[in-house]
Design a protein around this motif. Structure first.
Motif, PDB file in Angstrom:
ATOM      1  N   ARG A  32       0.852  -1.185   0.000  1.00 54.59           N
ATOM      2  CA  ARG A  32       0.000   0.000   0.000  1.00 54.59           C
ATOM      3  C   ARG A  32       0.888   1.235   0.000  1.00 54.59           C
ATOM      4  NH1 ARG A  32      -3.310   1.764   5.188  1.00 54.59           N
ATOM      5  NH2 ARG A  32      -3.387   3.930   4.640  1.00 54.59           N
ATOM      6  N   SER A  33       0.590   2.170  -0.883  1.00 50.44           N
ATOM      7  CA  SER A  33       1.434   3.350  -1.004  1.00 50.44           C
ATOM      8  C   SER A  33       0.605   4.537  -1.471  1.00 50.44           C
ATOM      9  CB  SER A  33       2.548   3.077  -2.015  1.00 50.44           C
ATOM     10  OG  SER A  33       3.293   4.238  -2.245  1.00 50.44           O
ATOM     11  N   SER A  34       1.020   5.721  -1.053  1.00 53.86           N
ATOM     12  CA  SER A  34       0.347   6.932  -1.528  1.00 53.86           C
ATOM     13  C   SER A  34       1.176   7.631  -2.597  1.00 53.86           C
ATOM     14  CB  SER A  34       0.095   7.887  -0.366  1.00 53.86           C
ATOM     15  OG  SER A  34       1.321   8.338   0.146  1.00 53.86           O
ATOM     16  N   LEU A  35       2.404   7.140  -2.827  1.00 52.66           N
ATOM     17  CA  LEU A  35       3.338   7.724  -3.791  1.00 52.66           C
ATOM     18  C   LEU A  35       3.671   9.180  -3.473  1.00 52.66           C
ATOM     19  CD1 LEU A  35       2.038   6.197  -7.134  1.00 52.66           C
ATOM     20  CD2 LEU A  35       3.892   5.388  -5.702  1.00 52.66           C
ATOM     21  N   CYS A  55      -1.966   0.769  -4.798  1.00 52.58           N
ATOM     22  CA  CYS A  55      -1.274  -0.490  -4.574  1.00 52.58           C
ATOM     23  C   CYS A  55      -0.030  -0.498  -5.457  1.00 52.58           C
ATOM     24  CB  CYS A  55      -2.189  -1.657  -4.911  1.00 52.58           C
ATOM     25  SG  CYS A  55      -1.446  -3.250  -4.597  1.00 52.58           S
ATOM     26  N   LEU A  56       1.134  -0.576  -4.831  1.00 57.59           N
ATOM     27  CA  LEU A  56       2.400  -0.628  -5.559  1.00 57.59           C
ATOM     28  C   LEU A  56       2.761  -2.097  -5.743  1.00 57.59           C
ATOM     29  CD1 LEU A  56       4.823   0.938  -6.713  1.00 57.59           C
ATOM     30  CD2 LEU A  56       5.858   0.769  -4.462  1.00 57.59           C
ATOM     31  N   VAL A  57       2.883  -2.529  -6.983  1.00 58.63           N
ATOM     32  CA  VAL A  57       3.178  -3.929  -7.297  1.00 58.63           C
ATOM     33  C   VAL A  57       4.561  -3.984  -7.915  1.00 58.63           C
ATOM     34  CG1 VAL A  57       2.395  -5.988  -8.510  1.00 58.63           C
ATOM     35  CG2 VAL A  57       0.734  -4.291  -7.776  1.00 58.63           C
ATOM     36  N   ARG A  58       5.446  -4.790  -7.329  1.00 59.08           N
ATOM     37  CA  ARG A  58       6.807  -4.946  -7.844  1.00 59.08           C
ATOM     38  C   ARG A  58       7.041  -6.395  -8.202  1.00 59.08           C
ATOM     39  NH1 ARG A  58       9.173  -2.129  -2.699  1.00 59.08           N
ATOM     40  NH2 ARG A  58       8.750   0.041  -3.163  1.00 59.08           N
ATOM     41  N   ALA A  59       7.816  -6.615  -9.248  1.00 55.61           N
ATOM     42  CA  ALA A  59       8.197  -7.968  -9.643  1.00 55.61           C
ATOM     43  C   ALA A  59       9.671  -7.956 -10.024  1.00 55.61           C
ATOM     44  CB  ALA A  59       7.364  -8.442 -10.820  1.00 55.61           C
ATOM     45  N   SER A  69       1.776   0.967 -10.370  1.00 57.37           N
ATOM     46  CA  SER A  69       0.922   1.497  -9.319  1.00 57.37           C
ATOM     47  C   SER A  69      -0.523   1.363  -9.792  1.00 57.37           C
ATOM     48  CB  SER A  69       1.272   2.958  -9.065  1.00 57.37           C
ATOM     49  OG  SER A  69       0.427   3.492  -8.096  1.00 57.37           O
ATOM     50  N   VAL A  70      -1.350   0.731  -8.957  1.00 57.64           N
ATOM     51  CA  VAL A  70      -2.740   0.467  -9.338  1.00 57.64           C
ATOM     52  C   VAL A  70      -3.653   1.216  -8.390  1.00 57.64           C
ATOM     53  CG1 VAL A  70      -4.466  -1.315  -9.713  1.00 57.64           C
ATOM     54  CG2 VAL A  70      -2.067  -1.815 -10.122  1.00 57.64           C
TER      55      VAL A  70
END
Length: 119
Positions: A32-35, A55-59, A69-70
């Motif tokens: 979870r992120s607000s950027l 939602c910050l998604v990293r792979a 970022s979604v």
């Protein structure tokens, strides 16, 4: 780290999974992120402005890292596409060996009767 739009991220994630089918792993993290920086968030709190969390998604496969970022509006569509990709590329996992339920129950009963009772 490259911040991509959700659709190119999913395409790149698919190619990462395909490259790592024989050897290698892919790690995916969600956060979870607000950027925004902490100072900016504090200003928004004092001004009583609502903070939009994303939602910050990293792979990563160890060599290359991608992220996206979604927002809340796109979350359902992204999650459905992400789940489809995961289901399609989970073929390399090994099946878990399971005991019969009867044997497991018998082993449990035998193990419980061996313990001494306290007085």
């Amino acid at each position: 780290m490259v911040l991509l739009q959700p659709d190119p991220f999913l395409n790149e994630l698919t190619s990462m999974f395909e490259r790592s089918t024989e050897t290698g792993s892919v790690w995916v993290t969600l956060k979870r992120s607000s950027l925004k920086s902490k100072a900016q968030r504090n200003k928004m709190k004092t001004a009583e402005q609502p903070i939009e969390y994303r939602c910050l998604v990293r792979a990563t496969n160890g060599k290359k890292t991608i992220s996206t970022s979604v927002g809340a509006k796109d979350h359902q569509r992204f999650q459905a596409s992400y789940a489809t990709i995961l289901k399609a590329h989970m073929t390399a996992l090994k099946k878990r060996e399971r005991k019969d339920r009867k044997k497991a129950a018998e082993d449990k009963k035998e193990g419980g009767s061996k313990k001494p009772k306290r007085a």
